[in-house]
Design an enzyme around this catalytic site. Structure first.
Site, mmCIF file in Angstrom:
data_model
loop_
_atom_site.group_PDB
_atom_site.id
_atom_site.type_symbol
_atom_site.label_atom_id
_atom_site.label_comp_id
_atom_site.label_asym_id
_atom_site.label_seq_id
_atom_site.Cartn_x
_atom_site.Cartn_y
_atom_site.Cartn_z
ATOM 1 N N GLY A 11 27.312 38.457 29.586
ATOM 2 C CA GLY A 11 26.375 38.327 30.691
ATOM 3 C C GLY A 11 25.920 36.911 30.991
ATOM 4 N N ASN A 13 27.040 34.940 33.196
ATOM 5 C CA ASN A 13 26.948 34.735 34.651
ATOM 6 C C ASN A 13 25.744 35.460 35.243
ATOM 7 O OD1 ASN A 13 29.341 33.071 35.736
ATOM 8 N ND2 ASN A 13 30.222 34.393 34.153
ATOM 9 N N LYS A 65 39.535 51.940 34.232
ATOM 10 C CA LYS A 65 39.224 52.096 35.653
ATOM 11 C C LYS A 65 37.973 52.947 35.812
ATOM 12 C CE LYS A 65 42.245 56.109 36.190
ATOM 13 N NZ LYS A 65 43.381 56.721 36.915
ATOM 14 N N ASN A 109 33.380 39.786 43.540
ATOM 15 C CA ASN A 109 33.803 39.648 42.149
ATOM 16 C C ASN A 109 33.980 38.181 41.809
ATOM 17 O OD1 ASN A 109 34.884 40.491 39.556
ATOM 18 N ND2 ASN A 109 36.907 39.920 40.329
ATOM 19 N N HIS A 111 36.085 35.603 39.357
ATOM 20 C CA HIS A 111 37.323 35.584 38.577
ATOM 21 C C HIS A 111 37.574 34.176 38.033
ATOM 22 C CE1 HIS A 111 41.202 37.104 37.269
ATOM 23 N NE2 HIS A 111 41.667 35.905 37.585
#
Ligand code: GAR
Length: 190
Positions: A11, A13, A65, A109, A111
């Protein structure tokens, strides 16, 4: 702008986003909830520290998923927050049409590479082993095309000859911690 953060890991970010909010650098964006698919994830400990609700939501039955019952639980939990923006900050699951449709156009998102280079897992390691001279991080809109949605912003990181995988990883993370809060602030309109 109501923001929900989804994450699976330590965590860092999410912490950068919450620190930016505390410092008044998140514009009109406000984090209203943190949700994790991992009950012991470090990201959940940020809730009490920053005064934000943090919750584990059971993602079963799938491992990599979000589909079926787990997807339905996530849709309900995120919906309850009435979000304007859903931020994937190290959320390590592939999203399927149910979740994507429920929050269409609202999911971004982070990346750890300059997409479209090095999608998928271990992106910093992939870039390091390939010997690229410049890598970085990307914030993109999330679509069914994994790591392939429209790019919103990127930050470059130079790879120095003396860099190790560890030092490069630290540099990419530092770039992420600056990029993601800045993008969120911009999306919210200052
Ligand atoms: C970040 O480096 C992010 O780019 C990456 O996971 C890390 C999460 O770190 N995401 C992906 O690889 C998504 N495919 P954090 O939990 O410390 O924020």
């Amino acid at each position: 702008m109501r923001v929900v953060i989804l994450g699976s890991g330590r965590g860092s970010n999410a912490e950068a986003i919450l620190a930016a909010q505390q410092a008044g650098r998140l514009g009109r964006a406000r984090v209203v909830q943190i949700i994790s698919d991992q009950p012991a994830a470090g990201i959940l400990a940020l809730g009490p520290r920053f005064g934000v609700t943090a919750a584990f939501v059971d993602p079963a039955p799938f491992k990599t998923k979000l589909e079926g019952e787990g997807e339905a639980r996530f849709i309900a939990a995120v919906n309850a927050c009435a979000p304007d923006l859903v931020v994937l900050a190290g959320f390590m699951r592939v999203l399927k049409p149910g979740f994507l449709g429920a929050f269409a156009g609202k999911i971004i998102n982070l990346h750890p590479s300059l997409l479209p280079s090095f999608p998928g897992l271990d992106s910093i390691g992939q870039a390091f082993r390939r010997g690229v001279k410049v890598t970085g991080c990307t914030v993109h809109a999330v679509t069914l095309d994994v790591d392939g949605g429209p790019i919103i912003d990127q930050a470059e990181v130079r790879v120095d000859p003396a860099d190790t995988l560890e030092s490069l990883t630290a540099k990419v993370h530092a770039a992420e911690h600056a990029l993601l809060p800045a993008v969120i602030a911009r999306l919210g309109g200052r």
